[in-house]
Write an enzyme that holds these catalytic residues in place. Structure first.
Site, PDB file in Angstrom:
ATOM      1  CD  GLU A  64      23.886 -82.805 -35.548  1.00  0.00           C
ATOM      2  OE1 GLU A  64      25.106 -82.665 -35.761  1.00  0.00           O
ATOM      3  OE2 GLU A  64      23.433 -83.474 -34.599  1.00  0.00           O
TER       4      GLU A  64
ATOM      5  CG  ASN B 180      22.228 -78.309 -28.841  1.00  0.00           C
ATOM      6  OD1 ASN B 180      21.193 -77.677 -28.711  1.00  0.00           O
ATOM      7  ND2 ASN B 180      22.267 -79.516 -29.339  1.00  0.00           N
TER       8      ASN B 180
ATOM      9  CG  ASP C  15      24.494 -82.382 -40.457  1.00  0.00           C
ATOM     10  OD1 ASP C  15      24.277 -83.310 -39.668  1.00  0.00           O
ATOM     11  OD2 ASP C  15      25.288 -81.445 -40.211  1.00  0.00           O
ATOM     12  CB  ILE C  16      21.271 -78.502 -38.247  1.00  0.00           C
ATOM     13  CG1 ILE C  16      19.829 -78.940 -38.478  1.00  0.00           C
ATOM     14  CG2 ILE C  16      21.304 -77.051 -37.759  1.00  0.00           C
ATOM     15  CD1 ILE C  16      18.971 -78.930 -37.225  1.00  0.00           C
TER      16      ILE C  16
ATOM     17  CG  ASP D 107      15.401 -80.199 -27.337  1.00  0.00           C
ATOM     18  OD1 ASP D 107      16.329 -80.754 -27.966  1.00  0.00           O
ATOM     19  OD2 ASP D 107      15.123 -80.477 -26.155  1.00  0.00           O
TER      20      ASP D 107
END
Length: 242
Positions: free
Chosen positions: A154, A118, A110-111, A127
């Site tokens: 993500e 964002n 997971d980011i 993106d």
């Protein structure tokens, strides 16, 4: 051949023949034979070309079908496997591991603070960030049976058949370092100036009562623990599969 037959008839049957008539008949039959031979050869060539065109069309349709099948297996943004294809491959590898009692491992990635990324830099930058991280995930899954998939948003899931817990832990460390080496600026992250990831890892040698959803849940719980412990780290699941 016609001339030889006429001579044979003349000699053996004592039958008089008009050679002028024979010459004209022979000439006419020769032209007729050449015309028929040309017509037959032309038809054969046309049939051959039509068969070639049909075969080429079938090959083209087959290639297009394969391309469509491939596209249906990929996530359009990252180029990684989509969730449907992941389910198919995971099911297949699970059956193999169950049959031969070999380990299978997964990494759930997971980011960290991706929503903030964002919000601060915009969705185009988000993106691009996903694509760069996906590239690293794909490079990490270099063996033929490994698979990197976008699990949602993500979040990613990496599948590693025939790797034990020690090996998957080394891969988790390697992946975290690769993400840090990207040095993607994250001005909205409270823990790092660059983009980081949290990882939950799980390994199992499947038994008859084990299930894939329970296995994935183990990795998800390990990921939750890594995130709740400060993020930018990995956590190994120690819990036995249900």
């Amino acid at each position: 051949s016609g001339g030889l037959i006429a001579i044979a008839v003349t000699i053996f049957l004592n039958y008089p023949i008009d050679w002028t008539f024979l010459n004209r008949t022979y000439t006419f039959s020769s032209f007729l034979g050449m015309a028929l031979a040309y017509a037959i050869d032309r038809q054969h060539r046309e049939n051959y070309l039509q068969n070639c065109i049909i075969e080429l069309n079938q090959l083209e349709m087959s290639k297009q079908s394969e391309q469509l099948e491939l596209l249906s297996q990929l996530d359009s943004l990252t180029g990684l496997a989509n969730r449907r294809h992941l389910s198919e491959v995971l099911e297949q590898q699970w059956r193999i591991s169950l049959r031969y009692q070999m380990p299978v491992s997964i990494l759930m990635v997971d980011i960290d603070f991706f929503k903030e990324y964002n919000d601060h830099l915009g969705h185009l930058a988000g993106d691009l960030c996903l694509q760069k991280i996906a590239h690293e995930l794909k490079n990490l899954t270099s063996r033929s049976n490994d698979l990197a998939a976008r699990y949602g948003g993500e979040e990613f899931l990496l599948l590693f058949p025939m790797l034990n817990e020690d090996q998957i832990e080394l891969l988790a460390k390697k992946l975290m370092q690769r993400i840090l080496n990207l040095a993607l600026p994250h001005p909205a992250s409270p823990i790092s100036a660059a983009v980081t990831v949290s990882i939950g890892a799980a390994t199992v040698i499947p038994q008859e009562l084990d299930t894939i959803p329970a296995f994935i849940q183990r990795a998800d719980e390990a990921l939750y623990h890594a995130k709740s412990s400060g993020r930018n780290q990995y956590c190994m699941s120690k819990k036995a599969a249900a």
